[in-house]
Design a protein around this motif. Structure first.
Motif, PDB file in Angstrom:
ATOM      1  N   UNK A 143       0.795  -1.220   0.000  1.00 40.23           N
ATOM      2  CA  UNK A 143       0.000   0.000   0.000  1.00 40.23           C
ATOM      3  C   UNK A 143       0.827   1.270   0.000  1.00 40.23           C
ATOM      4  N   UNK A 144       2.155   1.147  -0.129  1.00 38.78           N
ATOM      5  CA  UNK A 144       3.022   2.322  -0.151  1.00 38.78           C
ATOM      6  C   UNK A 144       2.714   3.138  -1.396  1.00 38.78           C
ATOM      7  N   UNK A 145       2.477   4.434  -1.210  1.00 38.20           N
ATOM      8  CA  UNK A 145       2.095   5.325  -2.301  1.00 38.20           C
ATOM      9  C   UNK A 145       3.110   6.448  -2.416  1.00 38.20           C
ATOM     10  N   UNK A 146       3.585   6.683  -3.642  1.00 37.86           N
ATOM     11  CA  UNK A 146       4.572   7.721  -3.942  1.00 37.86           C
ATOM     12  C   UNK A 146       3.929   8.720  -4.896  1.00 37.86           C
ATOM     13  N   UNK A 147       3.850   9.972  -4.466  1.00 42.56           N
ATOM     14  CA  UNK A 147       3.188  11.002  -5.257  1.00 42.56           C
ATOM     15  C   UNK A 147       4.197  12.073  -5.659  1.00 42.56           C
ATOM     16  N   UNK A 148       3.964  12.686  -6.830  1.00 45.66           N
ATOM     17  CA  UNK A 148       4.912  13.682  -7.340  1.00 45.66           C
ATOM     18  C   UNK A 148       4.178  14.876  -7.930  1.00 45.66           C
ATOM     19  N   UNK A 149       4.680  16.059  -7.633  1.00 49.92           N
ATOM     20  CA  UNK A 149       4.173  17.262  -8.276  1.00 49.92           C
ATOM     21  C   UNK A 149       4.434  17.189  -9.777  1.00 49.92           C
ATOM     22  N   UNK A 150       5.664  16.828 -10.149  1.00 48.17           N
ATOM     23  CA  UNK A 150       6.024  16.669 -11.555  1.00 48.17           C
ATOM     24  C   UNK A 150       6.434  15.207 -11.768  1.00 48.17           C
TER      25      UNK A 150
END
Length: 193
Positions: A143-150
């Motif tokens: 369930x590890x989630x990695x989010x990015x602006x770009x």
């Protein structure tokens, strides 16, 4: 100057209210504010609030990177809803030469949201910052989630590719003068000589 992190590292939409990162002038540095959902996953690091914590990226964090794209010198700052932080100075992709610098950071959790406020001293920024990116991480195991602006565009992903926040080629244009004013001159830094 405010940014919303609306996508995962691989360009999919996030399934919650976006993390907001706001930059503004501060006394002797730049103020960075975080407004984010609170997942409490993973739980707090075993370290007191207000202190640097090595490996903070393994917890729930919001991160911002400030890059001089000509020299590949950059500042990475990480903030945890439980009050820990981490500052890294890097020269070359992923090559940290200083870690664990102190800074003023306070975080508060209210229900399913958290906010944080930090003052990042000018001396931590490399000269001539011209690019930036911001990220948010939460969750454990699968369930590890990695989010990015770009994020990395979908058509540029390769098979079995994993998140890597040091993909400097995906950072976007950013100038500290956009916050401080066009006549502002960045103070010299002892760290970047």
């Amino acid at each position: 100057m405010e940014f919303d992190i609306k996508t995962t590292w691989d360009s999919l939409p996030v399934n919650h209210d976006p993390v907001k990162v706001k930059f503004s002038p501060g006394s002797g540095g730049m103020t960075l504010e975080v407004f984010a959902p609170f997942f409490n996953d993973p739980p707090s690091p075993a370290s007191p609030a207000g202190h640097p914590f090595p490996g903070l990226w393994d917890y729930e964090v919001v991160e911002s990177f400030f890059l001089n794209s000509k020299t590949e010198q950059y500042l990475e700052v990480e903030f945890c809803p439980h009050g820990q932080h981490l500052v890294l100075l890097l020269s070359g992709r992923g090559n940290a030469f200083t870690e664990g610098l102190s800074l003023t950071f306070e975080a508060t959790i209210s229900g399913n949201k958290w906010k944080g406020k930090a003052l990042i001293p000018w001396g931590y920024f490399p000269p001539d910052v011209d690019k930036m990116n911001s990220y948010a991480i939460h969750g454990s195991g699968d369930g590890r989630t990695y989010e990015a602006l770009y994020p990395i565009p979908r058509d540029e992903l390769t098979e079995n590719q994993a998140p890597n926040f040091h993909r400097l080629e995906y950072f976007k244009n950013f100038r500290l003068q956009g916050i401080m004013g066009e006549d502002w001159m960045q103070p010299e830094s002892q760290f970047w000589k």
